[in-house]
Design a protein around this motif. Structure first.
Motif, mmCIF file in Angstrom:
data_model
loop_
_atom_site.group_PDB
_atom_site.id
_atom_site.type_symbol
_atom_site.label_atom_id
_atom_site.label_comp_id
_atom_site.label_asym_id
_atom_site.label_seq_id
_atom_site.Cartn_x
_atom_site.Cartn_y
_atom_site.Cartn_z
ATOM 1 N N GLU A 35 -53.032 97.306 38.224
ATOM 2 C CA GLU A 35 -52.472 97.922 37.022
ATOM 3 C C GLU A 35 -52.526 99.449 37.042
ATOM 4 O O GLU A 35 -51.729 100.114 36.400
ATOM 5 C CB GLU A 35 -53.229 97.419 35.784
ATOM 6 N N ARG A 36 -53.481 100.016 37.757
ATOM 7 C CA ARG A 36 -53.656 101.465 37.722
ATOM 8 C C ARG A 36 -52.855 102.154 38.816
ATOM 9 O O ARG A 36 -52.709 101.629 39.919
ATOM 10 C CB ARG A 36 -55.145 101.814 37.854
ATOM 11 N N VAL A 37 -52.356 103.343 38.527
ATOM 12 C CA VAL A 37 -51.630 104.146 39.517
ATOM 13 C C VAL A 37 -52.653 104.917 40.345
ATOM 14 O O VAL A 37 -53.463 105.677 39.795
ATOM 15 C CB VAL A 37 -50.656 105.123 38.832
ATOM 16 N N LEU A 38 -52.619 104.709 41.653
ATOM 17 C CA LEU A 38 -53.602 105.324 42.546
ATOM 18 C C LEU A 38 -53.028 106.549 43.238
ATOM 19 O O LEU A 38 -51.839 106.618 43.524
ATOM 20 C CB LEU A 38 -54.038 104.311 43.613
ATOM 21 N N ARG A 39 -53.879 107.506 43.515
ATOM 22 C CA ARG A 39 -53.474 108.630 44.350
ATOM 23 C C ARG A 39 -53.160 108.107 45.741
ATOM 24 O O ARG A 39 -53.636 107.029 46.142
ATOM 25 C CB ARG A 39 -54.587 109.674 44.419
ATOM 26 N N ALA A 40 -52.403 108.879 46.503
ATOM 27 C CA ALA A 40 -51.973 108.426 47.826
ATOM 28 C C ALA A 40 -53.151 108.085 48.718
ATOM 29 O O ALA A 40 -53.168 107.035 49.382
ATOM 30 C CB ALA A 40 -51.106 109.505 48.482
ATOM 31 N N GLU A 41 -54.165 108.947 48.742
ATOM 32 C CA GLU A 41 -55.310 108.696 49.631
ATOM 33 C C GLU A 41 -56.126 107.495 49.167
ATOM 34 O O GLU A 41 -56.663 106.738 49.987
ATOM 35 C CB GLU A 41 -56.192 109.939 49.767
ATOM 36 N N THR A 42 -56.200 107.283 47.842
ATOM 37 C CA THR A 42 -56.906 106.108 47.322
ATOM 38 C C THR A 42 -56.158 104.835 47.685
ATOM 39 O O THR A 42 -56.762 103.833 48.088
ATOM 40 C CB THR A 42 -57.061 106.203 45.797
ATOM 41 N N ALA A 43 -54.832 104.866 47.538
ATOM 42 C CA ALA A 43 -54.006 103.700 47.876
ATOM 43 C C ALA A 43 -54.145 103.342 49.345
ATOM 44 O O ALA A 43 -54.211 102.157 49.716
ATOM 45 C CB ALA A 43 -52.547 103.975 47.537
#
Length: 273
Positions: free
Chosen positions: A236-244
């Motif tokens: 559900e949450r939008v992740l930063r690129a590095e987190t994704a």
């Protein structure tokens, strides 16, 4: 125990296999051993030649002019993961991209493919020699730190459309996208493992596409679908690129390795180093 990768041009590989052989360390490794770590005489270290094997050595001479070690034993290194992950990372600002290289190496990524996308920061299209060397050094040092006996491959920067057009047959291509709502990473991985042979003869290959800052454009996602990529949600949450990137790699490794371990096939699929 400290570990050091050395290049074939620096030390003849055959010398690393001869017990009792005295080896003069290349200056960059000698500096680490002598000046940074200050290893004492007879203290042990491991030399790696990217073959999947390790050479256990002991320091026999440490002087300003040279550091010499003696080969004690040639031994098997840690096996690579049974899943071969190529991370196609949308180009980011330097510090974030380098963090992904480091952590991706620790998690078991086999290949890094820096990718330019529509939202990639301008000026990142070309990676000069100095930047490539820095990236390789980060990957190598991360490999030494986490105990890998092989260094992941770093490919040249390529445009996303070219990478999508070259997805090898039999490869599971995954693209997390914040606007996907139904198809989860977990469900796609479980479906892939259900279809995977019970007695596989080669590692499962995964190409993971992670967007730059701001994510993928809708037309890029449509193009990925046309080339057979599975579009998935990470929650559900939008992740930063590095987190994704890190979350996806960790989940892929866990899901596939757990499934293969339950089947008893991880050993036969493990690749040395």
């Amino acid at each position: 125990m400290h570990r050091f990768f050395i290049e074939e041009a620096q030390v003849e590989p055959a010398l690393l296999r001869q017990k009792g052989m005295a080896i003069l360390l290349p200056e960059n490794v000698a500096h680490q051993v002598r000046d940074v770590l200050r290893l004492a005489l007879d203290e042990r270290l491991v030399l790696l030649d990217n073959s999947g094997e390790e050479t256990l050595c002991a320091v026999k001479k440490s002087a300003r002019g040279e550091v010499v070690v003696e080969v004690l034993e040639r031994q098997r290194g840690k096996s690579e993961s049974p899943v071969e992950v190529m991370l196609c990372q949308g180009m980011l600002k330097s510090a974030r991209f380098e963090w992904i290289l480091e952590k991706g190496t620790e998690l078991g990524v086999s290949t890094f493919l820096p990718t330019t996308c529509q939202r990639s920061t301008t000026g990142l299209e070309e990676a000069g020699t100095s930047k490539q060397k820095r990236w390789l050094r980060i990957i190598q040092e991360a490999s030494e730190q986490c105990g890998r006996a092989r260094v992941p491959t770093l490919l040249p920067v390529r445009p996303l459309m070219h990478v999508l057009g070259d997805i090898p047959e039999g490869t599971l291509a995954l693209m997390p996208w914040e606007e996907e709502r139904t198809q989860t990473l977990r469900s796609v991985l479980r479906e892939a493992m259900t279809n995977y042979e019970e007695a596989p003869t080669q590692r499962l290959r995964v190409m993971l596409f992670i967007g730059p800052e701001g994510g993928f454009m809708a037309e890029e996602v449509m193009m990925a679908r046309r080339h057979g990529a599975k579009i998935v949600t990470l929650g559900e949450r939008v992740l930063r690129a590095e987190t994704a990137a890190i979350a996806s790699i960790a989940n892929i490794m866990y899901e596939i390795e757990t499934t293969l371990r339950s089947r008893g096939t991880t050993e036969q699929l493990s690749i040395q180093g």
